[in-house]
Design a protein around this motif. Sequence first.
Motif, short mmCIF file in Angstrom:
data_model
loop_
_atom_site.label_atom_id
_atom_site.label_comp_id
_atom_site.label_asym_id
_atom_site.label_seq_id
_atom_site.Cartn_x
_atom_site.Cartn_y
_atom_site.Cartn_z
N LEU A 128 -18.84 -27.57 0.28
CA LEU A 128 -20.19 -27.37 -0.24
C LEU A 128 -21.11 -28.52 0.17
CD1 LEU A 128 -21.91 -25.45 -1.96
CD2 LEU A 128 -21.21 -26.78 -3.97
N GLY A 129 -20.60 -29.75 0.06
CA GLY A 129 -21.39 -30.92 0.45
C GLY A 129 -21.72 -30.92 1.93
N THR A 130 -20.73 -30.59 2.74
CA THR A 130 -20.96 -30.53 4.19
C THR A 130 -22.01 -29.48 4.52
OG1 THR A 130 -18.71 -31.27 4.65
CG2 THR A 130 -19.86 -30.13 6.43
N ARG A 131 -21.87 -28.34 3.88
CA ARG A 131 -22.83 -27.26 4.13
C ARG A 131 -24.24 -27.66 3.67
NH1 ARG A 131 -24.99 -23.65 6.94
NH2 ARG A 131 -25.71 -21.78 5.92
N ALA A 132 -24.34 -28.31 2.51
CA ALA A 132 -25.65 -28.75 2.01
C ALA A 132 -26.27 -29.77 2.96
CB ALA A 132 -25.51 -29.35 0.61
N LEU A 133 -25.47 -30.71 3.46
CA LEU A 133 -26.01 -31.70 4.39
C LEU A 133 -26.40 -31.07 5.73
CD1 LEU A 133 -23.73 -34.76 3.63
CD2 LEU A 133 -26.17 -34.52 3.15
#
Length: 178
Positions: free
Chosen positions: A110-115
């Motif tokens: 989720l964090g990778t996708r958000a970034l």
Amino acid sequence: MAGERDLDGDAWVRDAVSRYEGPLSLYARRLLNDAEAARDVVQDVFLRLCAQDRADVDGHLAEWLFTVCRNRALDVLRKEHRMTRLQDDQVQRCLSPAPGPQDVAERRDLGTRALELLDTLPPNQREVIRLKFQNGFSYQEISRISGHSVSNVGYLIHAGIKTLRSRLFDGQPAEAGA
């Protein structure tokens, strides 16, 4: 007396370097996408701080440092005539640690996708969102650093987060469960 003042000034600058070198380096690296250039910019920021009268920056040292850092980084970018993008290794460094082991993989994805999605926003939205959420600045501080009005900072953050949320969850509610 003068020697005593110099020691206090030296301690003040050393404290500023100790406290802000890491956050400024990260900020400059994100703006420049070049670790070496970021180190040069941050070094220049602290050299300028040494020449600055302490009374002129007391009470807003972090804003002053980030503003000078931003301006120097933008000077470097203008000189090189290029825009920057996050690299995969930078995305991985930006991820925050997950509280529980069972959530690590999901939060990382989720964090990778958000970034990744953050990188698709317009530069002014990316910058104010990073200053707010990665550096913890208030809207007023972001206004002084970026040169946008406080209301424009609020709008840029709101619009950027709304776009990120929409893209991240493909129009689905964030807590949609099975």
